[in-house]
Design an enzyme around this catalytic site. Structure first.
Site, PDB file in Angstrom:
ATOM      1  N   ASP A 185       0.557   2.487   6.417  1.00  0.00           N
ATOM      2  CA  ASP A 185       0.680   1.656   7.504  1.00  0.00           C
ATOM      3  C   ASP A 185       2.165   1.269   7.778  1.00  0.00           C
ATOM      4  OD1 ASP A 185       0.595  -0.199   9.810  1.00  0.00           O
ATOM      5  OD2 ASP A 185      -0.665  -1.501   8.625  1.00  0.00           O
TER       6      ASP A 185
HETATM    7  C1  BGC Z   1      -0.004  -2.336  12.008  1.00  0.00           C
HETATM    8  C2  BGC Z   1      -0.797  -0.875  12.156  1.00  0.00           C
HETATM    9  C3  BGC Z   1      -0.326  -0.370  13.561  1.00  0.00           C
HETATM   10  C4  BGC Z   1       1.191  -0.014  13.220  1.00  0.00           C
HETATM   11  C5  BGC Z   1       1.985   0.874  14.247  1.00  0.00           C
HETATM   12  C6  BGC Z   1       1.479  -1.815  11.961  1.00  0.00           C
HETATM   13  O1  BGC Z   1       2.261  -3.143  11.837  1.00  0.00           O
HETATM   14  O2  BGC Z   1      -0.357  -2.843  10.899  1.00  0.00           O
HETATM   15  O3  BGC Z   1      -2.233  -1.297  12.419  1.00  0.00           O
HETATM   16  O4  BGC Z   1      -0.998   0.907  13.820  1.00  0.00           O
HETATM   17  O5  BGC Z   1       1.876  -1.314  13.121  1.00  0.00           O
HETATM   18  O6  BGC Z   1       1.974  -0.035  15.431  1.00  0.00           O
END
Ligand code: BGC
Length: 828
Positions: A249
């Site tokens: 993530d």
């Molecule tokens: C989130 C993800 C997301 C990623 C990109 C993160 O903060 O937890 O779910 O896909 O950001 O935006």
């Protein structure tokens, strides 16, 4: 569910795909091509950089070898990149449809939107289980039950991938709260993981052949998931056979050592290759701490879906499909259809709904939510091109019946009460926009803003050159013909200051999340009061809102009393429910005040709640005649809600979660917060999450899992069970006993009876079918079960096994609405 009407639509939209099989992208042929490509790659300049992102939303590309940069985008409920995009209802509403076909369609439409923008990898679906209502991301997920979540997940992913876009199932795993999400370890035993928290991920891998898995921010049993070898290698790769790419993530690898990231199963360090760096990998290779084969494996995991899903052959820019409109009417139609099926009617005393169009002549709509586009916040937020508000939707149907709709504001944005300077008749405030956070120098832009209610992620028109580190000063006057005591409220993220007649009324000039401040003031009629508002935006969300409210006794309630029906729109929104923080169980204070105030009226009230899960409702729910749970209904939500209110659409959504009466009733009440501050939360309730827990504790609930009313009535009869041992077919006859066409969800629960060597839930959802019936029509509903329905996870065998004995098979319309049942005997 296939209605005759939407069957034609489905056939029209999905004809080329309906009969295709899931992509088998991990074929021997693809493997051969991957290995050939790897054999041509330079280790340091090509293989190593491929193990991380090249920019915030892109992977690394290698021109020499025609390896394209892949574009990623959030997800999960609309494309969150490149400006506006169709905004679908939230994931939890999708789960509330209990409709596999519509989940497929949702994925399919998302894939079209992705291709219209050249996106290869969609960062969705989010499939974490709902444990407690407060989790800031519940709205993105698919509820409390692993089977419902898994089936929604599989169909969503197939819809995405069979239409040429890679899906990413996230966040693996046990990211069940947003408070301190990258600090607190979710401590979950192996059986619970396998029975509750894994199934949606496992089904994504094994049934939907998802191309990408995103690990979570949180540690699991003390180990960050991004470096959890057991999770990523033993479970994901070896047990489940995952062949795609595991990405972190965004910046979740921050807390892990590069060595652990490299060795324990991370393929792609997103977004910027900041933690599993090229330098570190080089050093490890030089010191023989890692082999080139480990790097090859990472590259292979990435290239396999890239080649298998056709992105490599399409080449640079090949993913952009210009034939698909970016504001796609088909996508907008999907957003509407999903909303129609996932909004849940929870209460309908005296059949207050559908609106009696003969008797009701005036409807009072209250709540600022009625005028807004509502969605959860954070990366799951989408900015639609256009949206139908609840007020807009209600008005357009009400006019067909000559019903008068009044928007009664409990507070106002002062649309016609703000003027640019003393004595002026020009409405609005003068806005000066500065390219710096300190209101310094000459404004970068100046304009007249009719009122102050900005959310600069959804409306990307900040007239400065940037959307971070800017500031705004608004000046003008407030003037009203109505004297009285007014409460002025200002709310913002990040900072703000409000002056009235040069007096500093509130000073919040600092970085921070959304918060509001209020002050009462006696106002004389037709008098100018100088207004100055300073706004500061540092980073992240950018909101500012300035309102007032006339507080003189009964002013508000009198207006409600003068109508025949009150429709109250309240709940949460992207400012106060979203990624990175939890929300309270209670409604936001302003919304609590609103609904309690509304409930003082003598006129019948129907509530429409927007939120990602349950909220505290003991004080107001009993006073409402009708209650519609809208979740976050997407850009077409206003139309779907109005259609349901007026009976043009018969509600058929069912709760994908249990609504507790009090937070303290929830089975995870003692195991949700890190109350001792040791950075661990032990999931002591084990598998008894949601209805499994409420059943075990024999606890009364507000609204049970699977519950949702319809304007039709249904009967269930003729339970028949055939087949052998665990492979059985259950059938029953569902009849629409009303004069209205509608859909019902037949839910099948199985529960072990007569004891077991291991504690089993009283009942578990093992099958469901959503069925559409014309008035008076009957249909035979068939659900097949296999050994999975009678198995539990045996930690000694590290596998599921059948638990032999007597089982009760229950058919009903919710987890607490048993209609038919029969006991059967299962042998090993
Ligand atoms: C989130 C993800 C997301 C990623 C990109 C993160 O903060 O937890 O779910 O896909 O950001 O935006």
């Amino acid at each position: 569910m296939t209605t005759p009407k939407n069957f034609i639509l489905l056939a029209f939209l999905f004809l080329p795909f309906t009969f295709s099989f899931a992509q088998k992208w991990a074929t021997p042929e693809v493997e051969k091509r991957v290995n050939e490509l790897i054999s041509q790659m330079d280790l340091e300049t090509e293989k190593l950089p491929l193990t991380g992102g090249a920019a915030w939303m892109n992977t690394f590309g290698i021109e020499r070898l025609h390896i394209p940069q892949l574009n990623t985008a959030d997800g999960p409920q609309g494309i969150g990149a490149n400006g506006n995009a169709p905004a679908y209802p939230a994931g939890i509403l999708l789960a509330a449809t209990w409709n596999r076909e519509i989940a497929y369609k949702y994925g399919h439409s998302l894939a079209n939107d992705a291709k219209a923008r050249g996106i290869h990898i969609l960062l969705g679906p989010g499939v974490n289980i709902y444990r407690a209502p407060m989790c800031g991301r519940n709205f993105e997920y698919f509820g409390e039950d692993p089977l419902l979540a898994a089936q929604t997940t599989v169909n969503y992913i197939k819809g995405v991938q069979e239409n040429g876009v890679m899906a990413t199932v996230k966040h693996f795993v046990a990211n069940n709260q947003e408070y301190a999400r990258n600090k607190v370890s979710s401590d979950v035993d192996e059986r619970t993981l396998n029975e509750i928290y894994f199934p949606a991920f496992k089904a994504a891998v094994q049934e939907a052949e998802v191309g990408a898995v995103m690990s979570s921010y949180n540690p699991l049993n003390g180990e960050y998931t991004v470096t959890d070898k057991w999770l990523l290698i033993d479970v994901l790769r070896k047990q489940w056979g995952f062949k795609g790419v595991h990405m972190s993530d965004w910046r979740s690898a921050e807390f892990s050592a590069c060595e652990d990231l490299a060795k324990n199963g991370l393929d792609l360090d997103m977004p910027g290759r900041e933690f599993m760096t090229v330098d570190c990998l080089k050093r490890m290779l030089a010191e023989n701490k890692i082999s080139e084969e480990t790097i090859n494996e990472k590259v292979r995991n990435f290239l396999r879906p890239m080649i298998g899903m056709g992105f490599y052959d399409k080449g640079k820019n090949g993913q952009l499909d210009k034939s698909i409109p970016s504001d796609n009417p088909q996508s907008n139609q999907t957003a509407l259809e999903v909303a129609r099926e996932g909004i849940v009617l929870l209460k309908n005393t005296d059949n207050i709904l559908p609106v009696n169009t003969k008797k009701v002549r005036t409807i009072a709509v209250v709540g600022q939510n009625a005028t807004r586009f509502l969605c959860g916040g954070g990366s799951g937020k989408t900015s639609p091109f256009h949206t139908i508000s609840m007020l807009g939707g209600i008005r357009s149907i009400a006019t067909q019946y000559n019903i008068n709709v009044k928007f009664v504001e409990e507070y106002s944005h002062m649309h016609n009460e703000l003027f640019i300077e003393k004595g002026s008749k020009t409405a609005g405030l003068k806005g000066e926009y500065f390219d710096n956070p300190d209101l310094k120098g000459k404004p970068a832009a100046t304009q007249i803003d009719p009122y102050i209610d900005y959310d600069w992620k959804a409306v990307p028109n900040v007239p400065t050159s940037r959307r971070e580190n800017f500031s705004v000063r608004w000046t003008g006057v407030f003037r009203t013909p109505n004297a009285g005591i007014y409460e002025f409220t200002i709310g913002g993220d990040d900072g703000y200051r409000l002056y009235i007649d040069d007096e500093l009324i509130c000073d919040e000039w600092k970085e921070g999340g959304f918060r509001t401040r209020s002050r009462k003031k006696t106002i004389k009629a037709n008098t100018d009061y100088k207004i100055q508002i300073d706004y500061l935006q540092k980073g992240g969300e950018a909101y500012i809102e300035f309102t007032n409210k006339k507080t003189d006794a009964n002013y508000f309630v009198d207006q409600l009393n003068a109508s025949d029906l009150v429709i109250a729109c309240f709940g949460y929104n992207s400012k106060n429910e979203g990624e990175g923080a939890d929300r309270p169980f209670e409604l936001p204070e302003t919304e609590q005040k609103l609904i309690n105030e509304v409930c003082k009226t003598k006129t019948p009230v129907v509530g429409i709640v927007t939120v990602g899960g349950n909220v505290e409702m003991q004080s107001w729910e009993p006073k409402l005649k009708g209650l519609l749970w809208a979740w976050y209904p997407g850009q077409e939500g206003g139309t779907a809600i109005a259609e349901i209110l007026f009976g043009k659409i018969n509600p058929s959504g069912k709760l994908p979660v249990t609504f507790e009466k009090r937070w303290a009733d929830n089975p995870v009440y003692n195991s949700y917060y890190d109350s001792d501050g040791d950075k661990h939360v032990k999931y002591t309730e084990g598998i008894f999450v949601g209805y499994r827990g409420y059943d075990k504790l024999k606890r009364e609930v507000q609204y049970p899992f699977g519950f949702g009313l319809s304007y039709s009535t249904f009967e269930l009869n003729d339970l028949k069970i055939s087949g052998k041992n665990t492979d059985i077919t259950i059938s029953c006859t569902l009849k629409n006993t009303s004069k209205k066409a509608g859909a019902q969800v037949v839910q099948l629960y199985a529960g072990k009876r007569g004891g077991s060597t291991i504690e089993r839930p009283l009942q578990e959802l093992k099958g469901f079918e959503k069925v559409y019936l014309k008035p008076g029509e009957s249909k035979v509903v068939t659900i097949k079960l296999n050994k999975d329905a009678f198995s539990y996870y045996n930690i000694n065998k590290k596998d599921f096994e059948v638990d032999p004995g007597e089982y009760e098979i229950v058919l009903g319309f919710s987890s607490r609405d048993k209609k038919l049942s029969e006991n059967i005997l299962i042998t090993r």
